[in-house]
Every structure is written in structure tokens, then in C-alpha cells.
Design a protein around this motif. Structure first.
Motif, PDB file in Angstrom:
ATOM      1  N   THR A   8       5.764  -9.346   8.452  1.00  0.00           N
ATOM      2  CA  THR A   8       5.245  -8.052   8.002  1.00  0.00           C
ATOM      3  C   THR A   8       5.373  -7.075   9.160  1.00  0.00           C
ATOM      4  OG1 THR A   8       3.677  -9.111   6.489  1.00  0.00           O
ATOM      5  CG2 THR A   8       3.194  -6.843   7.139  1.00  0.00           C
ATOM      6  N   PHE A   9       5.879  -5.867   8.892  1.00  0.00           N
ATOM      7  CA  PHE A   9       6.164  -4.895   9.946  1.00  0.00           C
ATOM      8  C   PHE A   9       5.560  -3.534   9.581  1.00  0.00           C
ATOM      9  CE2 PHE A   9       9.368  -8.116   9.906  1.00  0.00           C
ATOM     10  CZ  PHE A   9       9.698  -8.359  11.221  1.00  0.00           C
ATOM     11  N   ILE A  10       5.074  -2.826  10.600  1.00  0.00           N
ATOM     12  CA  ILE A  10       4.635  -1.441  10.433  1.00  0.00           C
ATOM     13  C   ILE A  10       5.448  -0.582  11.390  1.00  0.00           C
ATOM     14  CG2 ILE A  10       2.730   0.198  10.690  1.00  0.00           C
ATOM     15  CD1 ILE A  10       0.804  -1.991   9.930  1.00  0.00           C
ATOM     16  N   SER A  45      -3.202  -5.304  11.361  1.00  0.00           N
ATOM     17  CA  SER A  45      -3.161  -3.995  11.999  1.00  0.00           C
ATOM     18  C   SER A  45      -3.581  -2.913  11.021  1.00  0.00           C
ATOM     19  CB  SER A  45      -1.741  -3.702  12.517  1.00  0.00           C
ATOM     20  OG  SER A  45      -1.658  -2.386  13.031  1.00  0.00           O
ATOM     21  N   ALA A  46      -4.162  -1.844  11.553  1.00  0.00           N
ATOM     22  CA  ALA A  46      -4.477  -0.678  10.729  1.00  0.00           C
ATOM     23  C   ALA A  46      -3.173   0.039  10.406  1.00  0.00           C
ATOM     24  CB  ALA A  46      -5.424   0.252  11.472  1.00  0.00           C
ATOM     25  N   ILE A  47      -3.129   0.675   9.244  1.00  0.00           N
ATOM     26  CA  ILE A  47      -1.955   1.440   8.850  1.00  0.00           C
ATOM     27  C   ILE A  47      -2.432   2.788   8.331  1.00  0.00           C
ATOM     28  CG2 ILE A  47      -1.948   0.407   6.532  1.00  0.00           C
ATOM     29  CD1 ILE A  47       1.110   0.730   6.536  1.00  0.00           C
ATOM     30  N   ARG A  48      -1.698   3.836   8.706  1.00  0.00           N
ATOM     31  CA  ARG A  48      -2.073   5.186   8.322  1.00  0.00           C
ATOM     32  C   ARG A  48      -1.088   5.745   7.302  1.00  0.00           C
ATOM     33  NH1 ARG A  48      -2.103   5.048  13.771  1.00  0.00           N
ATOM     34  NH2 ARG A  48      -0.208   6.318  13.833  1.00  0.00           N
ATOM     35  N   LEU A  54       5.587   0.344   5.802  1.00  0.00           N
ATOM     36  CA  LEU A  54       5.271  -1.084   5.755  1.00  0.00           C
ATOM     37  C   LEU A  54       6.514  -1.807   5.267  1.00  0.00           C
ATOM     38  CD1 LEU A  54       3.199  -3.466   5.781  1.00  0.00           C
ATOM     39  CD2 LEU A  54       2.744  -2.903   3.378  1.00  0.00           C
ATOM     40  N   GLN A  55       6.999  -2.757   6.054  1.00  0.00           N
ATOM     41  CA  GLN A  55       8.204  -3.495   5.675  1.00  0.00           C
ATOM     42  C   GLN A  55       7.875  -4.957   5.453  1.00  0.00           C
ATOM     43  OE1 GLN A  55      11.739  -2.583   7.862  1.00  0.00           O
ATOM     44  NE2 GLN A  55      12.782  -4.492   7.279  1.00  0.00           N
ATOM     45  N   LEU A  74       8.203   0.129   2.375  1.00  0.00           N
ATOM     46  CA  LEU A  74       7.252   0.880   1.549  1.00  0.00           C
ATOM     47  C   LEU A  74       6.493   1.875   2.415  1.00  0.00           C
ATOM     48  CD1 LEU A  74       5.807  -2.297  -0.173  1.00  0.00           C
ATOM     49  CD2 LEU A  74       7.301  -0.650  -1.302  1.00  0.00           C
ATOM     50  N   VAL A  75       6.266   3.057   1.897  1.00  0.00           N
ATOM     51  CA  VAL A  75       5.529   4.085   2.621  1.00  0.00           C
ATOM     52  C   VAL A  75       4.124   4.172   2.039  1.00  0.00           C
ATOM     53  CG1 VAL A  75       5.415   6.521   3.266  1.00  0.00           C
ATOM     54  CG2 VAL A  75       7.638   5.379   3.063  1.00  0.00           C
ATOM     55  N   LEU A  76       3.106   4.162   2.931  1.00  0.00           N
ATOM     56  CA  LEU A  76       1.731   4.316   2.471  1.00  0.00           C
ATOM     57  C   LEU A  76       1.443   5.793   2.229  1.00  0.00           C
ATOM     58  CD1 LEU A  76      -1.055   2.977   1.923  1.00  0.00           C
ATOM     59  CD2 LEU A  76      -1.630   3.501   4.308  1.00  0.00           C
TER      60      LEU A  76
END
Length: 207
Positions: free
Chosen positions: A64-66, A74-77, A82-83, A89-91
Motif C-alpha cells: 500500500t502506497f501514499i 499512515s494518515a492520508i489527506r 493511494l496506490q 486512487l485519489v482521496l
């Protein structure tokens, strides 16, 4: 209130996310199903809470990659990529405003309660009927037939409630309740006073 979704960077598919845990993977048991061979059966999870959005890898095969960096947790903004395997994919975040409708006021009318031709108080629901009850909450007067009632198993008189604000209704002074909610009896003293007044008005000294 904010809503989140994942949008495919290449194929454009969109996946809505709910609050709490959202599992993502190829298997149909996931809340977000991505039928791509590079994505594991249960690849990762996204948890949405009050403090933000967190991504956790669930021992996926291809990672999983950010923004191109491998992550275990990990936090994601919003706006970050997100891969999962070869799927990017874009959040996205959407702010939602919940409008609360303004309810009409249950206060007594500005002009005051209406009265019948004989001067007695009129029901606010059925102005042609005499009011014998008053709501303890909104102070509106009602005839017994306009009220909601809750019957008690003990055989006592039913409880009466306002049809407008659900407040408890009580008998207006000068009246007494009989067997059902719609029936009231005049106070004996007031009844005698009305009879006396009627006799006085109807009697004339002979010429």
C-alpha cells in the motif's frame, strides 16, 4: 460534516467511504471492492474518525502506497494518491451542510385567544367549539375532541396531550372532566351564575 470518497486516477471509478473502518480489496466481502488482479483479497483499510483519515495495510501482496511511499499505517489527506498494486486512487473530501428547517412557533397567537359569541374561550383548532382545556406548554386552548389521549390501564381518566406541541393539557379553571376526554362539566357555581344571569336578562317588569 465531511464525506470522503476514493476516485480512480485513471479509470475514474468512485467509491464512497463511511465513518469508521472501510476495508478495501478484490474480495466481495470488502466494503470497497476493486476487481483488479494486482489488488489483494483484503488489501488495506481506511478508517475515518473525528481526527482524520488513516490507512492501514493488511499484509497485502503488492503493498500500500501514499504518494509513492510504502506505508504500513499512515494518515492520508484529501488530494493524496493511494496506490494499491497498480491501482491509483485519489482521496477526495466533500463538505456537507445539513439544513435544519425552522418549525412554526407554537406560541399563542399575537392577537390573543379567540372567543365565541357568548364571550367564552374558543378552541384554537376548532374555533366554533368552546375550549375547556389548555396546553401547559404552548398555552393554547382546546376543546376535548381536539386533544390526543393516552388511556391508562388503571381505569383512571386518560392523559391528554396538545395536538400541536405534545404538551400536557389540563382543564381550564371553572370546568371539571367527566368520563372521556371530550366531555367537560361547568363548575356548578358558574352554571348557577349563568342561569341567574339568563333569568335576569329574560325578565322584564310588566308595564
Amino acid at each position: 460534516m465531511n464525506l470522503y470518497r476514493l476516485k480512480g486516477k485513471i479509470h475514474g471509478a468512485s467509491y464512497g467511504l463511511g465513518s469508521g473502518r472501510n476495508t478495501i480489496g478484490r474480495s466481495s466481502e470488502n466494503l470497497v471492492r476493486i476487481p483488479d488482479p494486482s489488488v489483494s483479497g483484503v488489501h488495506c483499510e481506511i478508517e475515518i474518525g473525528e481526527t482524520g483519515v488513516v490507512v492501514r495495510d493488511l499484509q497485502s501482496t503488492n503493498g500500500t502506497f501514499i504518494d509513492g511511499q510504502p506505508v504500513a499505517e499512515s494518515a492520508i489527506r484529501p488530494g493524496q494518491v493511494l496506490q494499491l498494486g497498480t491501482v491509483a486512487l485519489v482521496l477526495e473530501e466533500e463538505s456537507v451542510t445539513i439544513a435544519v428547517p425552522t418549525l412554526p412557533s407554537t406560541a399563542v397567537e399575537e392577537n390573543g385567544p379567540k372567543t365565541l359569541a357568548d364571550g367564552t374561550l374558543a378552541c384554537s383548532r376548532f374555533p366554533e367549539l368552546q375550549a375547556a382545556f389548555r396546553c401547559t406548554k404552548c398555552q393554547r386552548p382546546f376543546h376535548g375532541s381536539a386533544l390526543r389521549q393516552v388511556r391508562l390501564s388503571s381505569g383512571r381518566l386518560p392523559l391528554l396531550f396538545c395536538p400541536d406541541c405534545d404538551g400536557k393539557c389540563e382543564v381550564i379553571p371553572g370546568f371539571s372532566r367527566s368520563g372521556d376526554s371530550g366531555s367537560v362539566l361547568l363548575n356548578p357555581r358558574k352554571l348557577l351564575s349563568r342561569i341567574t344571569q339568563t333569568i335576569r336578562l329574560g325578565w322584564r317588569k310588566p308595564e
